[in-house]
Design a protein around this motif. Structure first.
Motif, PDB file in Angstrom:
ATOM      1  N   ARG A  18       0.862  -1.187   0.000  1.00 43.54           N
ATOM      2  CA  ARG A  18       0.000   0.000   0.000  1.00 43.54           C
ATOM      3  C   ARG A  18       0.890   1.225   0.000  1.00 43.54           C
ATOM      4  O   ARG A  18       1.660   1.453   0.929  1.00 43.54           O
ATOM      5  CB  ARG A  18      -0.930   0.038   1.216  1.00 43.54           C
ATOM      6  N   ALA A  49      -1.765   3.744 -12.566  1.00 45.48           N
ATOM      7  CA  ALA A  49      -3.179   4.041 -12.334  1.00 45.48           C
ATOM      8  C   ALA A  49      -3.350   5.532 -12.083  1.00 45.48           C
ATOM      9  O   ALA A  49      -2.385   6.230 -11.746  1.00 45.48           O
ATOM     10  CB  ALA A  49      -3.708   3.250 -11.137  1.00 45.48           C
ATOM     11  N   SER A  58     -11.621   6.385 -12.087  1.00 46.89           N
ATOM     12  CA  SER A  58     -10.267   5.837 -12.001  1.00 46.89           C
ATOM     13  C   SER A  58      -9.897   5.099 -13.283  1.00 46.89           C
ATOM     14  O   SER A  58     -10.761   4.587 -14.000  1.00 46.89           O
ATOM     15  CB  SER A  58     -10.158   4.904 -10.788  1.00 46.89           C
ATOM     16  N   TYR A  60      -6.662   2.558 -15.195  1.00 45.02           N
ATOM     17  CA  TYR A  60      -5.587   1.627 -14.919  1.00 45.02           C
ATOM     18  C   TYR A  60      -4.849   1.215 -16.197  1.00 45.02           C
ATOM     19  O   TYR A  60      -5.419   1.245 -17.291  1.00 45.02           O
ATOM     20  CB  TYR A  60      -6.148   0.357 -14.252  1.00 45.02           C
ATOM     21  N   GLY A  66      -5.332  -5.628 -13.695  1.00 43.24           N
ATOM     22  CA  GLY A  66      -6.218  -5.386 -12.570  1.00 43.24           C
ATOM     23  C   GLY A  66      -5.651  -5.702 -11.206  1.00 43.24           C
ATOM     24  O   GLY A  66      -6.397  -5.890 -10.244  1.00 43.24           O
ATOM     25  N   ARG A  67      -4.332  -5.746 -11.087  1.00 40.37           N
ATOM     26  CA  ARG A  67      -3.747  -6.105  -9.788  1.00 40.37           C
ATOM     27  C   ARG A  67      -3.665  -4.933  -8.826  1.00 40.37           C
ATOM     28  O   ARG A  67      -3.444  -5.128  -7.636  1.00 40.37           O
ATOM     29  CB  ARG A  67      -2.357  -6.706  -9.992  1.00 40.37           C
ATOM     30  N   THR A  69      -5.210  -1.215  -7.187  1.00 38.44           N
ATOM     31  CA  THR A  69      -6.401  -0.425  -6.915  1.00 38.44           C
ATOM     32  C   THR A  69      -5.967   0.946  -6.440  1.00 38.44           C
ATOM     33  O   THR A  69      -5.109   1.069  -5.569  1.00 38.44           O
ATOM     34  CB  THR A  69      -7.269  -1.078  -5.834  1.00 38.44           C
ATOM     35  N   SER A  71      -7.289   4.697  -4.883  1.00 38.37           N
ATOM     36  CA  SER A  71      -8.417   5.265  -4.146  1.00 38.37           C
ATOM     37  C   SER A  71      -8.028   6.623  -3.601  1.00 38.37           C
ATOM     38  O   SER A  71      -6.855   6.901  -3.352  1.00 38.37           O
ATOM     39  CB  SER A  71      -8.848   4.329  -3.013  1.00 38.37           C
ATOM     40  N   LEU A  81      -2.402   3.686  -3.500  1.00 35.86           N
ATOM     41  CA  LEU A  81      -2.264   2.668  -4.541  1.00 35.86           C
ATOM     42  C   LEU A  81      -1.934   1.367  -3.822  1.00 35.86           C
ATOM     43  O   LEU A  81      -0.997   1.316  -3.039  1.00 35.86           O
ATOM     44  CB  LEU A  81      -1.137   3.014  -5.507  1.00 35.86           C
ATOM     45  N   GLN A  82      -2.710   0.335  -4.065  1.00 40.82           N
ATOM     46  CA  GLN A  82      -2.462  -0.904  -3.347  1.00 40.82           C
ATOM     47  C   GLN A  82      -2.674  -2.124  -4.215  1.00 40.82           C
ATOM     48  O   GLN A  82      -3.372  -2.079  -5.217  1.00 40.82           O
ATOM     49  CB  GLN A  82      -3.350  -0.992  -2.105  1.00 40.82           C
ATOM     50  N   THR A  83      -2.022  -3.198  -3.799  1.00 40.29           N
ATOM     51  CA  THR A  83      -2.191  -4.488  -4.430  1.00 40.29           C
ATOM     52  C   THR A  83      -2.130  -5.553  -3.345  1.00 40.29           C
ATOM     53  O   THR A  83      -1.409  -5.395  -2.361  1.00 40.29           O
ATOM     54  CB  THR A  83      -1.127  -4.752  -5.513  1.00 40.29           C
ATOM     55  N   SER A  84      -2.841  -6.604  -3.547  1.00 42.73           N
ATOM     56  CA  SER A  84      -2.875  -7.661  -2.546  1.00 42.73           C
ATOM     57  C   SER A  84      -1.828  -8.741  -2.810  1.00 42.73           C
ATOM     58  O   SER A  84      -1.620  -9.619  -1.970  1.00 42.73           O
ATOM     59  CB  SER A  84      -4.268  -8.307  -2.507  1.00 42.73           C
TER      60      SER A  84
END
Length: 126
Positions: A18, A49, A58, A60, A66-67, A69, A71, A81-84
């Motif tokens: 994050r 993004a 938004s 990308y 799509g990895r 997100t 917000s 900006l985050q990714t899991s």
């Protein structure tokens, strides 16, 4: 507009990431669309993004599948900006930048961003 990117560091592949972009002025922050770009060693800076003036506006990089997100938290004047699940190829310096325009094509062009933060290094270990 002064921007500060943070949240980078050493992350294990498959882990969460994050990043946060903070603006120095709350009065002007809402007037700017914010984009995230990244630059790996020896490579061009690429679009990740962007988020426009509305939280649902938004865009990308399709190649990142799509990895990520993006917000916006207007109360805290930040864009995250985050990714899991990070991958080793996500290694690089991540920059946030501000622009006065929006739209999927406009937002992906780094030449449209007059204001940049200093970048935060992300290193993903395999």
């Amino acid at each position: 507009v002064q921007l500060q990117a943070s949240g980078g560091g050493l992350v294990q592949a498959g882990g969460r990431l994050r990043l946060s972009c903070a603006a120095s002025s709350s009065l002007t922050f809402k007037r700017w669309a914010i984009g995230w770009f990244r630059q790996a060693p020896g490579r061009e800076r690429e679009f990740v993004a962007a988020i426009g003036f509305s939280p649902v506006d938004s865009y990308y990089n399709d190649l990142l599948k799509g990895r990520f997100t993006i917000s916006r938290d207007s109360a805290e004047n930040t864009v995250a900006l985050q990714t899991s699940s990070v991958l080793p190829e996500d290694t690089g310096v991540y920059y946030c930048a501000a622009t006065s325009g929006a739209g999927p094509i406009y937002s992906s062009n780094r030449g449209n961003y007059p204001y940049w933060g200093q970048g935060t290094q992300v290193t993903v270990s395999s």
